[in-house]
Design an enzyme around this catalytic site. Structure first.
Site, short mmCIF file in Angstrom:
data_model
loop_
_atom_site.label_atom_id
_atom_site.label_comp_id
_atom_site.label_asym_id
_atom_site.label_seq_id
_atom_site.Cartn_x
_atom_site.Cartn_y
_atom_site.Cartn_z
N ASP A 116 -48.12 -9.88 -20.83
CA ASP A 116 -48.72 -11.17 -20.51
C ASP A 116 -49.38 -11.13 -19.13
OD1 ASP A 116 -47.50 -12.15 -22.77
OD2 ASP A 116 -45.78 -12.95 -21.67
N1 URA Z 1 -42.32 -10.32 -23.73
C1 URA Z 1 -42.93 -11.31 -23.07
O1 URA Z 1 -42.53 -12.48 -23.18
N2 URA Z 1 -44.00 -11.02 -22.32
C2 URA Z 1 -44.47 -9.78 -22.15
O2 URA Z 1 -45.45 -9.58 -21.45
C3 URA Z 1 -43.83 -8.74 -22.84
C4 URA Z 1 -42.74 -9.05 -23.63
#
Ligand code: URA
Length: 251
Positions: A116
């Site tokens: 993310d």
């Molecule tokens: N899980 C999440 O919530 N975000 C990420 O970036 C990777 C795994």
């Protein structure tokens, strides 16, 4: 060389057609063989149906009319992705992307999966499409460990729920391994290992238990650990790590 006289054993110059297609990330070798058998693949404009045909330097290959770019040199990098950076090659909204953190003058690589915008940590990047597809395939379930700072403290029931699989809005997460690293006033630091890779999965799992994630860092992707790689820095995957990545899925 005519397509019919190509040798079947791979040489330093020639690459088997199914491998060539797989390395470009178009399809697995098995699927590439099907495409070849269906007459979808052409070398230098001529349909090739013989499995095991070699692609030689200078050849052009297309699948259903789409040209396949050869992968001359395979590159494997680990990036410590910072927060506030998109795991994409371009962002229509003009946000920072991982591209600006890549070394200049290198073959085009793509991220193996995503983190993310607000998540930091290990991001594998490569132009080996075949390996990337394998590592992302749910069948192989590569372990990923995240260090999460979450609100509050986990109860034994929360830990059990994470172990059993948390029910989320549209699916039930698979069993996760959890280790509480520290508990402070109002927040906790927790290591969580999952083998799925759904969008915002770790955030959704903790949110569902009433412990919103404040910060999230991926510490490990399969055999690759973050170690002391600085934020925003990249390094080459070591031969040992690469060998371990290639062994994923072998029993
Ligand atoms: N899980 C999440 O919530 N975000 C990420 O970036 C990777 C795994």
């Amino acid at each position: 060389m005519s397509n019919s006289t190509r040798k079947k054993s791979e040489t330093p110059e020639g690459v088997r057609l199914n491998k060539y297609i797989a390395q470009a990330g178009i399809a697995s070798r098995r699927r590439a063989d099907q495409l070849i058998a269906y007459g979808k693949v052409r070398i230098n404009g001529k349909v090739v149906r013989e499995l095991g045909t070699l692609v030689m330097p200078g050849d052009t290959v297309d699948v259903s009319g789409t040209p396949i770019k050869p992968v001359d040199e395979t590159v494997y990098l680990v990036m410590h992705k910072p927060t506030g950076v998109m795991t994409t090659m371009r962002d229509p909204q003009g946000r920072r992307t991982i591209v600006e953190l890549l070394p200049k003058k290198m073959p085009r690589v793509v991220p193996v999966g995503r983190l993310d915008y607000d998540t930091a940590g290990v991001l594998l990047m490569t132009n080996d499409g075949e390996l990337a597809n394998k590592l992302l395939h749910p069948r192989y379930g590569v372990d990923k460990t995240y260090r999460a700072t979450i609100s509050g403290r986990l109860t034994p029931e929360d830990v059990q729920a994470l172990h059993d699989g948390v029910a989320l809005k549209t699916y039930k997460a698979a069993s996760a391994k959890v280790r509480v690293v520290s508990v402070r006033s109002g927040y906790s630091v927790v290591d969580i290992t999952i083998h799925e890779g759904r969008n915002r999965q770790v955030r959704d799992m903790f949110e569902a238990l009433g412990h919103p994630v404040q910060t999230l860092v991926r510490m490990r992707f399969g055999p690759i650990s973050l170690g002391d790689l600085g934020v925003g820095r990249t390094r080459a995957v070591t031969p040992k790590e690469l060998a371990a990545l290639k062994r994923v899925g072998e029993s």
